[in-house]
Write an enzyme that holds these catalytic residues in place. Structure first.
Site, PDB file in Angstrom:
ATOM      1  N   SER A 128      -1.220   3.654  -0.117  1.00 33.96           N
ATOM      2  CA  SER A 128      -2.630   3.967   0.093  1.00 33.96           C
ATOM      3  C   SER A 128      -3.429   3.849  -1.204  1.00 33.96           C
ATOM      4  CB  SER A 128      -2.770   5.393   0.631  1.00 33.96           C
ATOM      5  OG  SER A 128      -4.118   5.814   0.632  1.00 33.96           O
ATOM      6  N   TYR A 152      -8.819   1.022   0.827  1.00 39.47           N
ATOM      7  CA  TYR A 152     -10.105   1.625   1.154  1.00 39.47           C
ATOM      8  C   TYR A 152     -11.112   0.839   0.322  1.00 39.47           C
ATOM      9  CZ  TYR A 152      -7.992   5.586   3.574  1.00 39.47           C
ATOM     10  OH  TYR A 152      -7.312   6.377   4.479  1.00 39.47           O
ATOM     11  N   THR A 178      -8.096  -0.721   5.903  1.00 37.97           N
ATOM     12  CA  THR A 178      -8.429   0.342   6.839  1.00 37.97           C
ATOM     13  C   THR A 178      -9.915   0.299   7.156  1.00 37.97           C
ATOM     14  OG1 THR A 178      -6.610   1.778   6.140  1.00 37.97           O
ATOM     15  CG2 THR A 178      -8.483   2.835   7.197  1.00 37.97           C
ATOM     16  N   LYS A 260      -6.514  -2.514   9.967  1.00 40.32           N
ATOM     17  CA  LYS A 260      -5.998  -1.258  10.527  1.00 40.32           C
ATOM     18  C   LYS A 260      -7.141  -0.433  11.117  1.00 40.32           C
ATOM     19  CE  LYS A 260      -3.255   2.809   9.186  1.00 40.32           C
ATOM     20  NZ  LYS A 260      -4.219   3.892   9.505  1.00 40.32           N
ATOM     21  N   HIS A 284      -6.058   6.351  13.482  1.00 33.04           N
ATOM     22  CA  HIS A 284      -5.837   7.120  12.247  1.00 33.04           C
ATOM     23  C   HIS A 284      -5.164   8.456  12.544  1.00 33.04           C
ATOM     24  CE1 HIS A 284      -6.975   6.474   7.987  1.00 33.04           C
ATOM     25  NE2 HIS A 284      -6.775   7.766   7.872  1.00 33.04           N
ATOM     26  N   ARG A 319       6.639   9.648  16.810  1.00 34.68           N
ATOM     27  CA  ARG A 319       7.491  10.701  16.273  1.00 34.68           C
ATOM     28  C   ARG A 319       8.971  10.365  16.392  1.00 34.68           C
ATOM     29  NH1 ARG A 319       3.228  11.547  14.705  1.00 34.68           N
ATOM     30  NH2 ARG A 319       1.940  13.426  14.768  1.00 34.68           N
TER      31      ARG A 319
END
Length: 389
Positions: A128, A152, A178, A260, A284, A319
């Site tokens: 990120s 970003y 993103t 994304k 998100h 998960r």
């Protein structure tokens, strides 16, 4: 040779003969409760929380419950190969570690521990822009591991170009842009505690180490961190981009580009029209729009519309290994994990990340075989049955 991820099960049982237990639960749906007990309230709320009432977070999980796997018998699934090719890159399994920022709020090693764990397992880490460590530091920790870079998008072109150049020089092969977080949503978990890591100086390592960004400051971030923070925050948040600006990124990035945050079929089509290499169907993790559609609910129609033109990946609500099977059956080439591995990081550092990811990969491997499939390519919507109650 295909990796037999399901072998982690045998390893755990054999270690039990010496009274050695796993570091913590092998059930990823219980990780949040363990993290709540261990994490400080601010960091826990930041990781676990969602937008508004949390309705979208809940919807993501509920969507998985509406699909059931229909096992088939006598399919010769003894040996399995989880390998896939995503945006031209071969992967040993269709699972990546998604871009999660400010990982040092749950463990001081943060993204460095995640990078080491991912490299050890051969899975791709997506770094990120809001990392607690620099691009170069994470690349060093990753070593020969596969790594993608998530952007970003700063509203300063020189800073954007500089960050992209650093990522490319550091061996990040694919750019993930993103789209859905150009400003922060209303997040009560964070607001009630007035907790935002960025204004506390966490998650700013990449811009603060960037020469183009530092050139904009009267004093270095080390000398005046507050001024640097106030310069950076409006630079990477608060500006919603346009489709006609994407060629700028293509001009300055010569590898694959993945968008994304795609949730609408028309946006998926536009991504193909502008020549993107992939998209990630994602909301998100429910952190941006309260009351939004579950990401999994949109996956089938998006893959049906554009899956033959670009690679469709998926995140939001994954998960378990069974969740991965369902997403793949509905058309995703691969999935990205988020909260589960971050909980593992906070519970036991690098070892915790490795334990969580190995468990999910083992579950995926075993569920794939026990449902009568040998490879991800064997999965299709016919693997599943939709239920309404």
């Amino acid at each position: 040779m295909a990796v037999q991820f399901g072998g982690y099960q045998n390893e755990i049982y054999l270690q039990g003969l010496g009274d050695q237990l796993p570091p913590f639960t092998t059930d990823p749906t219980r990780l949040e409760a363990l993290a709540r007990e261990k994490f400080e309230s601010g960091p826990f709320g930041y990781v676990a929380g969602g937008a508004g009432s949390g309705a979208t977070v809940a919807a993501n999980r509920e969507a998985f419950g509406r699909w059931r796997i229909m096992p088939r018998m006598l399919t010769d699934a003894t040996s399995r190969d989880l390998g896939v090719t995503v945006v031209g890159q071969e992967m040993p399994a269709p699972v990546l570690l998604g871009p999660v920022g400010v990982q040092s709020i749950v463990h001081p090693d943060g993204e460095l521990a995640t990078a080491r764990a991912a490299a050890a397992l051969g899975v791709t880490m997506v770094l990120s822009t809001a990392s607690s460590h620099t691009i170069e530091e994470v690349a060093e920790a990753s070593g020969g591991g596969s790594r993608w870079y998530q952007l970003y998008w700063p509203n300063d072109n020189d800073v954007t170009i500089s960050i992209l150049q650093r990522a490319k020089a550091s061996g990040f092969s694919t750019l993930v842009v993103t789209l859905d977080t150009w400003t922060l949503a209303w997040r009560p978990n964070d607001l009630d505690q007035a907790y935002l890591p960025f204004i506390r100086g966490i998650g700013n390592a990449i811009p603060f180490s960037d020469p183009a960004f530092r050139a904009l400051l009267a004093k270095s971030p080390e000398e005046d961190p507050t001024a640097a923070i106030l310069q950076w925050i409006p630079m990477f948040t608060g500006t919603d981009r346009r489709w006609d600006q994407l060629p700028f990124l293509r001009e300055h990035w010569d590898g694959p580009i993945v968008l994304k945050g795609i949730q609408h079929i028309d946006d998926a089509r536009r991504a193909t029209d502008v020549g993107m290499d992939g998209i990630i169907v994602s909301n998100h993790g429910g952190r941006q729009v309260d009351g939004a559609v579950a990401a999994l609910d949109m996956l089938p129609e998006i893959t049906a519309a554009v899956g033959d033109r670009l690679d469709v990946l998926f995140d939001s609500g994954v998960r378990t290994g069974a969740d991965v099977v369902k997403a793949l059956a509905l058309g995703a080439k691969a999935v990205l994990l988020g909260r589960p591995y971050v909980y593992g990081l906070g519970l036991s550092g690098e070892d915790g990340v490795r334990h969580v990811v190995r468990g999910i990969l083992a579950d995926l491997d075993l569920t794939l075989g026990l449902s009568g499939n040998r490879t991800p390519a064997d999965l299709s919507p016919e693997t599943l049955r939709r239920v309404t109650s």
